[in-house]
Scaffold this motif. Sequence first.
Motif, PDB file in Angstrom:
ATOM      1  N   ALA A 211      62.305 -24.131 -68.689  1.00  0.00           N
ATOM      2  CA  ALA A 211      61.664 -24.931 -69.739  1.00  0.00           C
ATOM      3  C   ALA A 211      62.469 -26.198 -70.017  1.00  0.00           C
ATOM      4  N   LEU A 212      63.797 -26.037 -70.111  1.00  0.00           N
ATOM      5  CA  LEU A 212      64.646 -27.202 -70.353  1.00  0.00           C
ATOM      6  C   LEU A 212      64.570 -28.174 -69.177  1.00  0.00           C
ATOM      7  N   GLY A 213      64.500 -27.641 -67.965  1.00  0.00           N
ATOM      8  CA  GLY A 213      64.417 -28.503 -66.783  1.00  0.00           C
ATOM      9  C   GLY A 213      63.127 -29.292 -66.751  1.00  0.00           C
TER      10      GLY A 213
ATOM     11  N   LEU B 271      61.426 -36.473 -69.005  1.00  0.00           N
ATOM     12  CA  LEU B 271      62.102 -37.624 -69.603  1.00  0.00           C
ATOM     13  C   LEU B 271      62.719 -38.527 -68.543  1.00  0.00           C
ATOM     14  N   PHE B 272      63.306 -37.919 -67.541  1.00  0.00           N
ATOM     15  CA  PHE B 272      63.909 -38.704 -66.462  1.00  0.00           C
ATOM     16  C   PHE B 272      62.840 -39.514 -65.729  1.00  0.00           C
ATOM     17  N   ASP B 273      61.721 -38.875 -65.450  1.00  0.00           N
ATOM     18  CA  ASP B 273      60.637 -39.560 -64.748  1.00  0.00           C
ATOM     19  C   ASP B 273      60.065 -40.691 -65.592  1.00  0.00           C
ATOM     20  N   GLN B 274      59.973 -40.444 -66.910  1.00  0.00           N
ATOM     21  CA  GLN B 274      59.446 -41.487 -67.801  1.00  0.00           C
ATOM     22  C   GLN B 274      60.358 -42.700 -67.812  1.00  0.00           C
ATOM     23  N   ARG B 275      61.689 -42.456 -67.908  1.00  0.00           N
ATOM     24  CA  ARG B 275      62.620 -43.590 -67.926  1.00  0.00           C
ATOM     25  C   ARG B 275      62.623 -44.300 -66.571  1.00  0.00           C
ATOM     26  N   TRP B 276      62.498 -43.521 -65.505  1.00  0.00           N
ATOM     27  CA  TRP B 276      62.474 -44.140 -64.177  1.00  0.00           C
ATOM     28  C   TRP B 276      61.266 -45.061 -64.024  1.00  0.00           C
ATOM     29  N   ARG B 277      60.100 -44.596 -64.486  1.00  0.00           N
ATOM     30  CA  ARG B 277      58.890 -45.420 -64.359  1.00  0.00           C
ATOM     31  C   ARG B 277      58.990 -46.663 -65.224  1.00  0.00           C
TER      32      ARG B 277
ATOM     33  N   LYS C 146      71.511 -24.612 -60.254  1.00  0.00           N
ATOM     34  CA  LYS C 146      71.737 -23.993 -58.943  1.00  0.00           C
ATOM     35  C   LYS C 146      72.754 -22.858 -59.051  1.00  0.00           C
ATOM     36  N   GLY C 147      73.789 -23.065 -59.867  1.00  0.00           N
ATOM     37  CA  GLY C 147      74.757 -21.997 -60.083  1.00  0.00           C
ATOM     38  C   GLY C 147      74.120 -20.798 -60.755  1.00  0.00           C
TER      39      GLY C 147
ATOM     40  N   PHE D 149      71.223 -35.568 -65.457  1.00  0.00           N
ATOM     41  CA  PHE D 149      70.236 -34.791 -64.720  1.00  0.00           C
ATOM     42  C   PHE D 149      70.876 -34.126 -63.499  1.00  0.00           C
ATOM     43  N   ALA D 150      71.795 -34.840 -62.836  1.00  0.00           N
ATOM     44  CA  ALA D 150      72.506 -34.247 -61.697  1.00  0.00           C
ATOM     45  C   ALA D 150      73.376 -33.085 -62.138  1.00  0.00           C
ATOM     46  N   ASP D 151      74.049 -33.232 -63.301  1.00  0.00           N
ATOM     47  CA  ASP D 151      74.862 -32.127 -63.838  1.00  0.00           C
ATOM     48  C   ASP D 151      73.993 -30.922 -64.162  1.00  0.00           C
ATOM     49  N   PHE D 152      72.853 -31.188 -64.754  1.00  0.00           N
ATOM     50  CA  PHE D 152      71.939 -30.085 -65.082  1.00  0.00           C
ATOM     51  C   PHE D 152      71.481 -29.377 -63.811  1.00  0.00           C
TER      52      PHE D 152
END
Length: 390
Positions: free
Chosen positions: A299-301, A307-313, A342-343, A334-337
């Motif tokens: 859900a958090l992802g 949000l990441f996609d919105q800022r990118w656009r 993955k862990g 986002f990379a840290d998340f």
Amino acid sequence: MHLDQHHYSLMRGGLVHRLLQAAGMLRGTARLSLWMAAALVVISLAPLVVLTARAGTLWTLPPGMPLLGDYATLARVLLAMPLLVIAAPRSDTLLRNAFRQLTRAGLVPPQRQGRLTALLAKVRRWRDGWLPEALCVVIAWLPLLFGTDSVSLLPGVADWRLEHGALTAAGRWYEWVAVPLFRLVALLWLWRFVLWTGLLWRLPRVGLALHAEHPDGAGGLAFLGMAQERFAVLALAGGILVAGACVNHVHYLGESLYDLRHLLAGYVIGATLLLVAPLLVMMPSMMRAKRHALYRFDALGNRAAALFDQRWRSGSRQEADTDSLLDHGDASAFADFSGVYKGLASMSVLPLNRWNLLWIALHAVVPLLPLVLLAMSVDELARKLLGILV
């Protein structure tokens, strides 16, 4: 609260420990295990040497099996029994650390600390009870009470323990003293294994707060796998017994290692699985923690990706003189998340890694390696090794 040095110990308690304490043998215990191991070997073996020497069955008994040619007996008395005694203090120290970790690692919420304290207290009461170890003593000598013949003989091979179908004096000492002493040491170890298994069985009921994203890859329980390694000495001692029996079969019955392959493979696999089996009781709790964490992080992802996609656009439509996506920390976050997720997804559902498993399996395998010398001579083995290396 001040805790004495035996508060978290599995070994230092019970009937045998109290008897040793009453006899004053626990003062200055730096080398107590070495002295006890040596005493047990002398008590078990010295009378056998004297009695078989008088009977002429110490070194030669053509075409039968003398005492010094009985590799199963020597493996039991000279190697396996002292090994179990000497390994006990070191194993107990590492198991104590695991007990402390349970109380200090934040695995139990404060409102449930009382349950954990009660569980540890119950384990200590079991450890200190006189009945379990008294039963171990009874079981060790139980075959004698029923008059059963527990001597393991090779069919068709004369034996130093028998003469005209009856036990010799050496055979009686072996049956009445040496074998029960070894059986008692092994049973005391098995009782400690049962205590540890009982603790693991009841631990999930305490209410563990597992963190699936824990960097140990086991929800914070990886230390239980390291603690389980302390019982690998049981696999080592059992392997010594199996190796001694196999040498007897090869030497006196003419069997080959190929004939014994199923026994050897079955022992290694069976001993390894048996010693790691108690960790299976933690699987439901770990699976539940991983599943719930995956739901939350999914859900958090989704929100983070949106949000990441919105800022990118929006960033792609900005003018050249305005801030770009790279001027914000969104990409790094986002990379840290993604790394954390993955862990989490790779979290094991058992507090056991490949190294824990390999360590226990190696203890079962190592005593069997000298059997290779029975399959080929040293010269032949050396020639093959040189042929491979050169």
